[in-house]
Design an enzyme around this catalytic site. Structure first.
Site, PDB file in Angstrom:
ATOM      1  N   SER A  28       1.364  -0.874  -0.306  1.00 42.78           N
ATOM      2  CA  SER A  28      -0.070   0.182   0.234  1.00 42.78           C
ATOM      3  C   SER A  28       1.337   1.327   0.243  1.00 42.78           C
ATOM      4  O   SER A  28       2.048   1.273  -1.023  1.00 42.78           O
ATOM      5  CB  SER A  28      -0.717  -0.159   1.415  1.00 42.78           C
ATOM      6  OG  SER A  28      -1.707   0.666   1.475  1.00 42.78           O
ATOM      7  N   ASN A  29       0.146   2.472   0.383  1.00 43.00           N
ATOM      8  CA  ASN A  29       1.139   3.685   0.429  1.00 43.00           C
ATOM      9  C   ASN A  29       0.713   4.342   1.878  1.00 43.00           C
ATOM     10  O   ASN A  29      -0.498   3.991   2.530  1.00 43.00           O
ATOM     11  CB  ASN A  29       0.999   4.688  -0.699  1.00 43.00           C
ATOM     12  CG  ASN A  29      -0.330   4.380  -1.147  1.00 43.00           C
ATOM     13  OD1 ASN A  29      -1.125   5.452  -0.719  1.00 43.00           O
ATOM     14  ND2 ASN A  29      -0.694   3.552  -2.112  1.00 43.00           N
ATOM     15  N   HIS A  30       1.479   5.858   1.529  1.00 43.15           N
ATOM     16  CA  HIS A  30       1.214   6.566   3.185  1.00 43.15           C
ATOM     17  C   HIS A  30      -0.232   7.446   2.749  1.00 43.15           C
ATOM     18  O   HIS A  30      -0.573   7.914   3.716  1.00 43.15           O
ATOM     19  CB  HIS A  30       2.001   7.068   2.998  1.00 43.15           C
ATOM     20  CG  HIS A  30       2.839   6.726   3.319  1.00 43.15           C
ATOM     21  ND1 HIS A  30       2.991   5.800   4.782  1.00 43.15           N
ATOM     22  CD2 HIS A  30       4.656   6.431   2.758  1.00 43.15           C
ATOM     23  CE1 HIS A  30       4.742   5.221   4.649  1.00 43.15           C
ATOM     24  NE2 HIS A  30       5.537   5.769   3.918  1.00 43.15           N
ATOM     25  N   SER A  31      -1.052   7.476   2.012  1.00 45.85           N
ATOM     26  CA  SER A  31      -2.560   8.108   1.755  1.00 45.85           C
ATOM     27  C   SER A  31      -3.634   8.063   2.751  1.00 45.85           C
ATOM     28  O   SER A  31      -3.728   6.757   2.970  1.00 45.85           O
ATOM     29  CB  SER A  31      -3.142   7.751   0.071  1.00 45.85           C
ATOM     30  OG  SER A  31      -4.394   8.123  -0.185  1.00 45.85           O
ATOM     31  N   ALA A  96      -4.575   7.362  -3.986  1.00 44.60           N
ATOM     32  CA  ALA A  96      -3.420   7.096  -4.265  1.00 44.60           C
ATOM     33  C   ALA A  96      -3.716   5.692  -4.646  1.00 44.60           C
ATOM     34  O   ALA A  96      -3.744   4.897  -4.414  1.00 44.60           O
ATOM     35  CB  ALA A  96      -2.270   7.560  -2.958  1.00 44.60           C
TER      36      ALA A  96
END
Ligand code: PMT
Length: 227
Positions: A28-31, A96
């Protein structure tokens, strides 16, 4: 395009996507979803019906009329948007979305064995790009460009390749901007190469700037049809 209660519809994607590796792990990512949810609030304040397709976030809803469709992966986000894109007057791609996903999702938890481990990844659907192919000229699409370098050049590439009307450039190089912050610093770019740069503001204020710009594009489209 109006609903039965005669409100224009806006479709918004927000938050991260999660791409499963096995039943307990994902990429995943930091959004945080803060930017997308702020845009949703600003559109509600303008009298729109808002459909928010949201990746996993930790935000409590302040608007009871907000319709949130929770999703995990990019594929789920795309499927959820397909139902609403045709009826949306404005679509904002604030999510994101993971560009890649594991080629294989293991059905059992992967066991630790070898010292090294590699994962084969395949390209995910590009949601904004796919809807860019079918966008009508009575619809407004706004994308984001999240950049670390060559910001304007990359943003312009995305504006045209995804057939967007506006692109909102934000850079992780700017202090207190992008992922997780309550503030953001954006430049809105249109297809006439006009750049509107804003100072660092709260995401609520940034959202109002984006909503104002998107509505203006819609009004111009309407005038062009009537002319
Ligand atoms: O959620 P916050 O913590 O508040 O942070 C806000 C944000 C940084 C996530 C937001 O402001 C932002 O920049 N969102 C877009 C992030 C991104 O994925 O940018 P991109 O440059 O990789 O993608 C370009 C555009 O295509 C974006 O509109 C994106 O939503 C869309 N896209 C990208 C890949 C993909 N597979 N599908 C898409 O629809």
């Amino acid at each position: 395009m109006k609903t039965t209660n005669n409100k224009p519809i806006v479709l918004i994607t927000a938050g991260p996507t999660r791409e499963a590796i096995d039943p307990v792990r994902f990429i995943s990512n930091h959004s945080s979803g803060k930017m997308g949810y702020a845009i949703a609030g600003a559109f509600l304040d303008k009298g729109f019906e808002v459909i928010l397709v949201s990746g996993p976030v930790n935000i409590s809803l302040s608007h009871t009329s907000l319709r949130v469709i929770p999703v995990n992966s990019a594929d789920e986000m795309y499927t959820a948007c397909q139902k609403y894109f045709p009826v949306a007057q404005i679509t904002i791609f604030a999510a994101a979305v993971a560009d890649y996903k594991p080629a294989q999702v293991y059905t059992q938890k992967m066991k630790k064995s070898a010292h090294e481990f590699s994962l084969q990844m395949v390209k995910n659907v590009d949601i904004a790009f796919e809807f860019g192919k079918i966008k009508r000229n009575d619809q407004v699409s706004v994308g984001f460009a999240l950049e670390t370098n060559d910001e304007e050049q990359n943003a312009l590439k995305k504006l045209y390749s995804k057939n967007l009307d506006l692109i909102v450039l934000n850079s992780v190089k700017d202090e207190a901007a992008t992922f997780g912050y309550d503030t953001n610093k954006i430049t809105i770019i249109n297809r006439d190469f006009q750049f509107q740069a804003f100072p660092l503001k709260s995401k609520a204020e940034v959202a109002v700037d984006i909503v104002t710009a998107a509505i203006k594009v819609g009004q111009k489209q309407e005038q062009a049809v009537q002319a």
